[in-house]
Design an enzyme around this catalytic site. Structure first.
Site, PDB file in Angstrom:
ATOM      1  N   HIS A   1      -1.242 -43.563 -11.189  1.00  0.00           N
ATOM      2  CA  HIS A   1      -2.543 -43.144 -10.651  1.00  0.00           C
ATOM      3  C   HIS A   1      -3.658 -43.377 -11.651  1.00  0.00           C
ATOM      4  CE1 HIS A   1      -2.699 -39.372 -13.025  1.00  0.00           C
ATOM      5  NE2 HIS A   1      -1.419 -39.196 -12.721  1.00  0.00           N
TER       6      HIS A   1
ATOM      7  N   CYS B   1       3.539 -38.586 -15.379  1.00  0.00           N
ATOM      8  CA  CYS B   1       2.999 -39.625 -14.516  1.00  0.00           C
ATOM      9  C   CYS B   1       2.438 -40.775 -15.360  1.00  0.00           C
ATOM     10  CB  CYS B   1       1.913 -39.056 -13.610  1.00  0.00           C
ATOM     11  SG  CYS B   1       2.565 -38.044 -12.264  1.00  0.00           S
TER      12      CYS B   1
END
Length: 204
Positions: free
Chosen positions: A164, A180
């Site tokens: 992301h 992440c």
């Protein structure tokens, strides 16, 4: 993880959170949507070191075109192109303790995604509980998932790890996330436009 104080957010977010990840554009890019241009103009900006900027390079992986390879040791993400080439992006990834490795596929894609703090993050940072109680944070320049999110699945199960955008572009190249894989917002848009649901992702 930071959050920016922005006028459209709910008032208590400004008290809880301080700054948001993301790379901006020096000048508007006509290939981007109006919303992308508006939100990127509001997102924080940073000078990313040249070695972590986006380049087309010789493919160092030998994987099939269309595959995503995440090299967490060197903080690079590769999207494999035809003809022995790859697009290389700088990333921020999890520390050794928080990192995740394995093979997955992109199970879902979202533009300017909604963000809900996961339970493990709420345990570490209880001050985020009001964000969860409010149903999460809407997409936009004040959202820690940034411009795009690509959700990693194994089979039909969400791994809870994502590729992301980021609201701390100055940390690209560092092991700082909760697991992440963060990219600058403009690089996340570029990768998002290349991949599809079902794209293979190898995190090493």
């Amino acid at each position: 993880m930071r959050f920016s104080k922005i006028t459209w957010a709910l008032p208590f977010f400004a008290l809880l959170l301080a700054g948001c990840e993301g790379d901006g554009l020096a000048t508007p890019d006509p290939s981007l949507s109006g919303r992308d241009q508006e939100f990127l103009a509001l997102a924080p900006k940073a000078d990313i070191p040249s070695q972590f900027q986006r380049y087309e390079v010789a493919d160092p992986t030998g994987e099939k075109p269309g595959t995503v390879i995440v090299d967490t040791k060197h903080m690079y993400l590769y999207y494999i192109l035809p003809g022995g080439k790859a697009m290389r992006y700088g990333i921020a990834a999890g520390s050794e303790a928080a990192g995740w490795t394995g093979t997955a596929t992109i199970g879902r894609k979202e533009e300017w995604p909604h963000w809900m703090p996961p339970s493990d993050m709420l345990k570490r940072w209880p001050h985020l509980q009001p964000t969860a109680d409010a149903g999460g944070l809407p997409g936009g320049p004040g959202n820690p998932l940034g411009s795009r999110a690509m959700y990693l699945f194994q089979g039909n199960k969400d791994t809870l790890y994502r590729i992301h955008g980021t609201n701390e572009p100055e940390q690209i190249g560092q092991a700082v996330s909760s697991g992440c894989i963060r990219m600058s917002n403009i690089d996340a848009i570029d990768l998002y436009d290349r991949v599809k649901v079902g794209t293979k992702v190898i995190v090493e």
